[in-house]
Design an enzyme around this catalytic site. Structure first.
Site, mmCIF file in Angstrom:
data_model
loop_
_atom_site.group_PDB
_atom_site.id
_atom_site.type_symbol
_atom_site.label_atom_id
_atom_site.label_comp_id
_atom_site.label_asym_id
_atom_site.label_seq_id
_atom_site.Cartn_x
_atom_site.Cartn_y
_atom_site.Cartn_z
ATOM 1 N N ARG A 45 13.959 -2.323 8.541
ATOM 2 C CA ARG A 45 13.070 -1.584 9.449
ATOM 3 C C ARG A 45 13.040 -2.265 10.805
ATOM 4 O O ARG A 45 12.924 -3.488 10.895
ATOM 5 C CB ARG A 45 11.652 -1.551 8.858
ATOM 6 N N LYS A 49 0.822 -1.223 0.000
ATOM 7 C CA LYS A 49 0.000 0.000 0.000
ATOM 8 C C LYS A 49 0.850 1.264 0.000
ATOM 9 O O LYS A 49 0.445 2.263 -0.600
ATOM 10 C CB LYS A 49 -1.016 -0.001 1.147
ATOM 11 N N ARG A 71 11.414 -7.427 2.697
ATOM 12 C CA ARG A 71 11.622 -6.031 3.060
ATOM 13 C C ARG A 71 12.548 -5.933 4.278
ATOM 14 O O ARG A 71 13.359 -5.014 4.382
ATOM 15 C CB ARG A 71 10.275 -5.365 3.376
ATOM 16 N N ARG A 73 1.739 -6.919 14.380
ATOM 17 C CA ARG A 73 1.097 -5.916 13.520
ATOM 18 C C ARG A 73 0.022 -6.549 12.652
ATOM 19 O O ARG A 73 -1.044 -5.974 12.451
ATOM 20 C CB ARG A 73 2.161 -5.212 12.658
ATOM 21 N N ARG A 88 -6.767 3.584 11.542
ATOM 22 C CA ARG A 88 -6.355 2.198 11.696
ATOM 23 C C ARG A 88 -7.264 1.422 12.646
ATOM 24 O O ARG A 88 -7.053 0.239 12.869
ATOM 25 C CB ARG A 88 -4.938 2.219 12.299
HETATM 26 P P1 ADP Z 1 2.823 -1.217 8.635
HETATM 27 O O1 ADP Z 1 1.512 -1.034 7.909
HETATM 28 O O2 ADP Z 1 3.805 -2.074 7.883
HETATM 29 O O3 ADP Z 1 2.661 -1.668 10.045
HETATM 30 P P2 ADP Z 1 3.118 1.672 9.000
HETATM 31 O O4 ADP Z 1 4.222 2.479 8.436
HETATM 32 O O5 ADP Z 1 1.733 1.965 8.495
HETATM 33 O O6 ADP Z 1 3.564 0.185 8.694
HETATM 34 O O7 ADP Z 1 3.087 1.808 10.593
HETATM 35 C C1 ADP Z 1 4.224 1.553 11.373
HETATM 36 C C2 ADP Z 1 3.897 1.744 12.852
HETATM 37 O O8 ADP Z 1 3.552 3.128 13.089
HETATM 38 C C3 ADP Z 1 2.711 0.959 13.389
HETATM 39 O O9 ADP Z 1 3.057 -0.358 13.746
HETATM 40 C C4 ADP Z 1 2.325 1.820 14.608
HETATM 41 O O10 ADP Z 1 3.208 1.631 15.675
HETATM 42 C C5 ADP Z 1 2.548 3.237 14.092
HETATM 43 N N1 ADP Z 1 1.314 3.764 13.456
HETATM 44 C C6 ADP Z 1 1.170 4.082 12.149
HETATM 45 N N2 ADP Z 1 -0.073 4.538 11.913
HETATM 46 C C7 ADP Z 1 -0.731 4.507 13.083
HETATM 47 C C8 ADP Z 1 -2.049 4.821 13.488
HETATM 48 N N3 ADP Z 1 -2.966 5.270 12.607
HETATM 49 N N4 ADP Z 1 -2.380 4.678 14.787
HETATM 50 C C9 ADP Z 1 -1.481 4.242 15.667
HETATM 51 N N5 ADP Z 1 -0.240 3.889 15.373
HETATM 52 C C10 ADP Z 1 0.164 4.009 14.094
#
Ligand code: ADP
Length: 201
Positions: free
Chosen positions: A137, A17, A131, A148, A92
């Protein structure tokens, strides 16, 4: 004619995404608002926000809703997001949906479409493992990945019911070449009358 597109892209970790979000946003001339990127940038720069969230991200937990929603409000209030944006990673869970909906309603707007990138769990696990070696990461450890994905299934997938009831979800097959998937998304958006402002003319 200017096109405004208020988009959200949703999919499990490893669905691609982030990559597709950037491509679609570029073609529509709208900014990507990725909460994950915002947090990672703050961690990298060592800001107070970064220090506050670094352990949360490493564990694969969610940053508190209030804090995340405030950051998104600020970002969406900037001029470049006035005519549209593509959200990646927010909302989320259903509490964040409520925050976003009330923020947009205050401004008399709403999301136009929710792109759901559909990828089987095995495929997304494979992509995440790749990745992890490529990007390193810190939340791509087996524990954090599993956590996650669990949070995605438990908390994020239910937001699709809310948006599904509004009739704005486009389910896109996320298996295929990058270009194929981008075309599928563009077609689904065009079918909603959402066309890039800068089109071939
Ligand atoms: P992924 O979808 O691979 O988990 P993201 O870059 O979307 O990667 O998110 C990485 C981390 O950032 C999440 O695991 C969380 O800790 C934090 N995070 C991102 N977006 C949110 C959100 N909307 N609410 C709470 N935490 C978030």
């Amino acid at each position: 004619m200017t096109t405004s597109a208020r988009l959200l892209i949703v999919g499990p970790q490893g669905s691609g995404k982030g990559t597709q979000g950037v491509r679609i946003a570029e073609s529509y001339g709208i900014p990507v608002v990725s909460t994950g990127d915002i947090f990672r940038a703050n961690i990298k720069e060592g800001t107070p926000l970064g220090q506050q969230v670094t352990q949360i991200l490493d564990k694969g937990d969610l940053v508190p809703d209030e804090l995340t929603s405030e950051i998104v409000r600020d970002r969406l209030s900037q001029d470049d997001a006035e005519n549209g944006f593509l959200l990646d990673g927010y909302p989320r869970n259903t509490a964040q949906v409520a925050h976003l909906e009330s923020f947009l309603a205050e401004r008399g707007s709403a999301l136009d479409a929710v792109i759901l990138l559909d990828v089987p769990r095995e495929e997304s696990l494979e992509r995440l493992t790749l990745r992890a070696t490529e990007q390193g990461r810190s939340d791509d450890t087996p524990e954090a990945i599993g956590h996650r994905l669990d949070i995605y299934e438990r908390e994020t997938a239910p937001i699709l019911e809310v948006y599904g009831a509004k009739g704005i979800v486009d389910r896109i097959d996320g298996v295929g070449s990058l270009d194929e998937i981008t075309s599928r998304i563009a077609e689904a958006l065009a079918a909603r009358g959402l066309r890039p402002a800068v089109s071939a003319s």
